[in-house]
Scaffold this motif. Structure first.
Motif, short mmCIF file in Angstrom:
data_model
loop_
_atom_site.label_atom_id
_atom_site.label_comp_id
_atom_site.label_asym_id
_atom_site.label_seq_id
_atom_site.Cartn_x
_atom_site.Cartn_y
_atom_site.Cartn_z
N VAL A 263 0.85 -1.18 0.00
CA VAL A 263 0.00 0.00 0.00
C VAL A 263 0.89 1.23 0.00
N PRO A 264 0.34 2.41 -0.30
CA PRO A 264 1.16 3.64 -0.25
C PRO A 264 1.84 3.80 1.10
N ALA A 265 3.13 4.16 1.06
CA ALA A 265 3.94 4.22 2.27
C ALA A 265 3.39 5.24 3.26
N GLN A 266 2.86 6.35 2.78
CA GLN A 266 2.33 7.36 3.70
C GLN A 266 1.17 6.81 4.51
N GLN A 267 0.36 5.93 3.90
CA GLN A 267 -0.76 5.33 4.61
C GLN A 267 -0.26 4.40 5.72
#
Length: 428
Positions: A323-327
């Motif tokens: 998943v997106p790293a920021q999430q």
């Protein structure tokens, strides 16, 4: 009482207010009086380790504004008068020897006082009070009484705003995001001083700007635009926020010339300070992982920087998602997801299981037979999701001659005569 008078390096109303905000981090009794910032520090000297250490902190020039000059006194007007003395004059001049020009209330009457032979505060005090009050007014005597401690120091104390929401009118229209940087630096400096004084950290801010014109090439434009910047951990220094803003602005064209730039906080948290190491030199070097991830996500796009996130599923290939790293970093601040890791799972899992040939009912890999080392570990597959999925798998740790340990499984449908073998993972 002990007062300190400060003269800011930036001798403008904004510069004086910014210095006053910073001084509120040392004492709540800060006032703006004419060209100076006055602060009463008697009640907080013990907190800061004495007057000498407090003055050293005040004079530190880091990213926050530092005063150009400072003076001290037993009252606010004595400190202010000593601040107005020429640099070559003794900064500890006693009050009775201070020139009358350093007292604001006496400045309109300097020609009259000079004809009377009055040059210092002491000369003025020696005159009859009734005559001074009749000819020059009671305000002059009241100011002198306040300066010498016979009347209380009364000031309007500065207070920090509850929310940070500042904006600047640009002196020249900005047509590119690079032209916004001078105003942006000023806003970030004010934000850092505000956060430090309130002992807070910012994890989300909004940068907003106003367009100079509402129509462009015949099309209606919105009144402005905004850009939200978020970090996984609260920050008080502006270096990381500055890099994130630069990355976002580099990918954000301006739809029209901009005449106003603003900055406000969206999410705040109590500031815990930086973690220090137990031993000298133990502090980590370089930027933190979340800072690198956020900077790369801002530059390349959120969907281009991925991290593995644990997922509650018993099937090995479903135990994590990309998943997106920021999430992932945002969810790391909350409760961790339940861990369902298999105790004997390998360190490397193949994206697609590799079919194995068999000889004498023994699985073969790269032309060599695999020796099973553990009993079968049965794992049910997702028969409830896929209609044709096999109902179960039997996993083994096997020894590959000359290749190390591998993770294989056997599956067999009810109608199959012989089972099928697959290679699913490798051990480091």
């Amino acid at each position: 009482m002990h007062w300190i008078a400060l003269h800011p390096r930036d001798d403008t109303p904004e510069g004086r207010q910014l210095l006053a905000w910073r001084m509120l981090g040392y004492t709540p009794r800060v006032a703006l009086v004419e060209e100076a910032v006055l602060m009463e520090v008697q009640s907080c000297l013990r907190l800061w380790g004495g007057l000498k250490r407090l003055l050293a902190r005040i004079s530190e020039q880091k990213s926050a504004p530092a005063p150009a000059r400072q003076a001290q006194g037993a009252s606010s007007l004595i400190a202010l008068a000593r601040l107005r003395l020429p640099p070559a004059q003794n900064p500890d001049t006693p009050p009775h020897a201070l020139p009358l020009a350093t007292l604001s209330a006496a400045r309109p009457h300097l020609p009259v006082l000079a004809r009377l032979g009055c040059r210092t505060w002491g000369d003025l005090r020696a005159l009859p009070r009734a005559g001074v009050a009749r000819r020059l007014g009671a305000d002059l005597l009241a100011a002198l009484d306040q300066a010498e401690g016979r009347a209380p120091d009364i000031h309007a104390w500065e207070q920090l705003p509850e929310r940070f929401d500042e904006a600047l009118e640009l002196p020249v229209l900005a047509t590119t995001t690079a032209e916004l940087h001078p105003a942006l630096e000023h806003l970030l400096l004010r934000l850092q001083v505000w956060l430090t004084a309130r002992v807070l950290g910012a994890s989300a801010i909004a940068l907003h700007w106003r367009f100079d014109q509402r129509r462009l090439n015949g099309a209606e434009l919105p009144p402005g635009a905004a850009l939200d910047i978020r970090t996984a951990q609260p920050v008080q220094g502006m270096a990381h926020l500055r890099r994130l803003i630069d990355e976002h602005l580099a990918r954000t064209p301006l739809a029209a010339p901009v005449n106003r730039l603003g900055l406000r906080t969206l999410q705040l948290a109590p500031w815990q300070g930086q973690a220090a190491g137990l031993l000298p030199g133990e502090q980590g070097r370089g930027e933190a992982l979340h800072e690198l991830v956020e900077r790369l996500s801002a530059r390349l796009g959120p969907t281009q920087v991925l991290m593995a996130q644990p997922h509650a599923d018993h099937r090995p290939e479903r135990m994590q998602r990309w998943v997106p790293a920021q999430q992932v970093l945002a969810q790391a601040q909350r409760a961790a997801p339940p861990c369902t890791a298999l105790p004997l799972a390998p360190t490397w899992l193949l994206a697609t299981p590799q079919p194995l040939t068999t000889q004498d009912e023994r699985p073969q890999w790269q032309g060599r037979a695999l020796a099973r080392l553990t009993p079968a570990q049965r794992i049910e597959t997702g028969w409830w999701e896929e209609a044709h999925a096999p109902p179960r798998r039997d996993y083994f740790i096997a020894q590959a001659p000359g290749q190390g340990l591998v993770w294989i499984y056997r599956e067999q449908n009810p109608g199959d005569a012989t089972p099928r073998w697959y290679l699913h993972g490798l051990y480091a």
